[in-house]
Design an enzyme around this catalytic site. Structure first.
Site, PDB file in Angstrom:
ATOM      1  N   LYS A 140       0.875  -1.178   0.000  1.00  0.00           N
ATOM      2  CA  LYS A 140       0.000   0.000   0.000  1.00  0.00           C
ATOM      3  C   LYS A 140       0.911   1.227   0.000  1.00  0.00           C
ATOM      4  O   LYS A 140       0.824   2.130   0.831  1.00  0.00           O
ATOM      5  CB  LYS A 140      -0.910  -0.061   1.245  1.00  0.00           C
ATOM      6  CG  LYS A 140      -1.984   0.968   1.272  1.00  0.00           C
ATOM      7  CD  LYS A 140      -3.130   0.686   0.318  1.00  0.00           C
ATOM      8  CE  LYS A 140      -4.129   1.841   0.351  1.00  0.00           C
ATOM      9  NZ  LYS A 140      -5.046   1.847  -0.794  1.00  0.00           N
ATOM     10  N   ASP A 160      -5.282  -2.807  -2.280  1.00  0.00           N
ATOM     11  CA  ASP A 160      -6.730  -2.861  -2.544  1.00  0.00           C
ATOM     12  C   ASP A 160      -7.002  -3.413  -3.943  1.00  0.00           C
ATOM     13  O   ASP A 160      -7.904  -4.228  -4.146  1.00  0.00           O
ATOM     14  CB  ASP A 160      -7.408  -1.506  -2.321  1.00  0.00           C
ATOM     15  CG  ASP A 160      -6.565  -0.327  -2.762  1.00  0.00           C
ATOM     16  OD1 ASP A 160      -5.357  -0.504  -3.006  1.00  0.00           O
ATOM     17  OD2 ASP A 160      -7.108   0.785  -2.882  1.00  0.00           O
ATOM     18  N   ASP A 202      -1.587 -11.416   5.887  1.00  0.00           N
ATOM     19  CA  ASP A 202      -2.598 -12.034   6.739  1.00  0.00           C
ATOM     20  C   ASP A 202      -3.965 -11.916   6.070  1.00  0.00           C
ATOM     21  O   ASP A 202      -4.715 -12.880   5.947  1.00  0.00           O
ATOM     22  CB  ASP A 202      -2.585 -11.308   8.094  1.00  0.00           C
ATOM     23  CG  ASP A 202      -3.265 -12.132   9.176  1.00  0.00           C
ATOM     24  OD1 ASP A 202      -3.583 -13.311   8.917  1.00  0.00           O
ATOM     25  OD2 ASP A 202      -3.481 -11.601  10.273  1.00  0.00           O
TER      26      ASP A 202
END
Ligand code: NAP
Length: 445
Positions: free
Chosen positions: A254, A308, A332
């Site tokens: 990200k 995302d 995760d």
């Protein structure tokens, strides 16, 4: 080296050299509540390579909740596969050690020194899921184990098994191997509660030094991501991709928002790829600039995706992805989501691995509502054991386990979690499913 030296080693969770001499160092009497098995030998290291005896001692931790049931099922399957593959010339000697609730009962602490030292001595461990209290209590034992043993990569294959009911219509195209960094990121455990002295000091420091305005009721957490730890992790993933002839390595991050942590993860990942694996890889940028968008024969494509976007990409275009390399938290999230696409986390295994030690575990947790009911799906733990056996270099036995699981599921042998999605399907208990996999393994030879 005498007893005092050993006590020093045992009382600090520091590096123990991976040589045969550790075994000689450890006087059996030094373990407080466990005994080294009389049969079998410990795995050793010679010139940096693991030397696996024919009867290696492998530690196991049953874990909490459904742990004892799924670990017992996985051990039965592993023993059958090794017996079928090597006709009795090889055998795993299982050594029970304790963590979680069972350790609380025996030692009064959830992660005793005996357990850490035994995991170092055995080098490889099969671990059931361990409970972690939410928002209070002790820190995750899983995280503590991964950090203490410096198991910096968590490897999670996500591959469709024929016969599974999967929510994705492209499930049969899913064949990912997720490499989740295991020691850094927000999982490093640097957190201070809102209102604590520590949080207040940090807030004051940030205000004084950097002019940052945070409200005094703010909880604080740190997100460390370093060059050295990112690089060793990405290096392992690319080596895996080369060895296993994978097509693509994707760095998931990200970095558009967290530039100096996740963005740096991406940059360092590309640096490793280009500086250390130049002959094997081509980057997405190079693909467009030099190769007309076509990956040259025999090269691995290294690209990156913002987190995302990555989530929607694995749903809409799973065939474009292969080895996915992530920092801790992204890994995760994406591994549970990816597992769900192929039918649930009941079938998702993992291997935590560093330069010296490793432990295999299911991706799922303790599923307390199924504990003690012989209803849990043991597939994730069975496949984790296959990863552990592959790590020992016993590929024949490992392949038999994967094939045995596939064959059992394909022939309609399901546990409750799978059967409930199939109209009219009956289901087997945890133990009975493991027995069905054993039968399938025997019929494969
Ligand atoms: P969880 O234990 O993975 O269970 C969530 C749900 O997943 C279950 O209710 C069940 O779904 C399904 N499930 C998981 N494993 C299954 C299996 N083997 N067979 C069939 N269904 C299975 O997650 P959680 O409830 O969030 O966590 C419980 C505890 O486990 C927590 O203390 C957590 O910290 C811990 N945990 C440990 C590890 C680890 O040791 N590595 C990993 C994750 C979580 P349905 O309800 O839909 O049937």
């Amino acid at each position: 080296m005498g007893k005092d030296a050993f006590i020093f080693i045992a009382s600090s969770y520091h590096y123990i050299p991976p040589t045969n001499t550790i075994y000689e160092l450890i006087d059996m009497g030094e373990f407080k509540k466990i005994k080294v098995p009389e049969e079998g030998e410990f795995i050793a290291f010679k010139d940096g390579d693991m030397e696996v005896p024919d009867k290696p001692i492998v530690a196991f931790i049953e874990g909490d909740g459904i742990g004892p049931e799924v670990v017992s099922a996985a051990r039965i399957v592993a023993d059958t596969a090794v017996e079928v593959a090597y006709g009795g010339s090889r055998k795993i000697v299982w050594w029970e050690i304790y963590a979680g609730k069972k350790a609380m009962e025996i030692y009064g602490v959830p992660l005793p020194e005996d357990t850490i030292n035994a995991m170092k001595l055995a080098k490889v461990t099969l671990k059931g899921p361990l409970e972690t209290p939410i928002a209070s209590g002790y820190r995750s034992l899983n995280v503590a184990l991964r950090q203490t043993l410096d198991l910096y990569s968590n490897i999670r294959p996500v591959k469709y098994i024929k016969g599974m009911v999967a929510p994705s219509r492209y499930a049969d195209k899913i064949d990912f191997v997720i490499f989740r960094e295991n020691t850094e990121d927000v999982y490093a455990g640097y957190e201070w509660k809102a209102g604590s002295d520590e949080a207040r000091k940090i807030i004051e420091f940030l205000h004084r030094e950097f002019g940052i305005e945070l409200s005094l009721d703010t909880g604080i957490g740190l997100k460390p991501i370093s060059e050295s730890r990112t690089k060793r992790h990405v290096r392992r993933a690319i080596k895996y991709a080369i060895k296993n002839k994978r097509r693509v390595v994707t760095l998931m991050h990200k970095g558009n928002i967290m530039k100096y942590t996740e963005g740096a993860f991406m940059n360092w990942g590309y640096e490793v790829a280009i500086e250390e694996f130049r002959d094997y890889i081509v980057t997405e940028k190079e693909l467009a600039e030099k190769y007309g968008g076509e990956v040259p024969e025999g090269k691995i494509l290294v690209n990156d995706r913002v987190a995302d976007n990555m989530f929607q990409q694995i749903i809409t275009r799973p065939w474009d992805y292969d080895v996915i390399v992530t920092p801790n938290l992204n890994g995760d999230y994406i591994s549970d989501a990816a597992s769900a696409l192929i039918g649930g986390i009941g079938v998702a295994p993992a291997l935590n691995v560093g330069d010296l030690y490793a432990f295999a575990e299911p991706v799922h947790g303790t599923a307390p509502k199924y504990a003690g009911k012989n209803m849990a799906n043991p597939t994730a733990t069975i496949l984790a054991t296959a990863m552990l056996i592959e790590h020992l270099g016993w590929s024949e036995a490992s392949n038999l386990i994967w094939k045995g699981v596939e064959s059992a599921i394909e022939s309609g042998k399901y546990t409750y979690d799978i059967a409930r999605h199939i109209e009219g399907a009956s289901y087997l208990g945890t133990r009975e499913f493991a027995e069905a996999v054993c039968e399938a393994i025997k019929s494969l030879k």
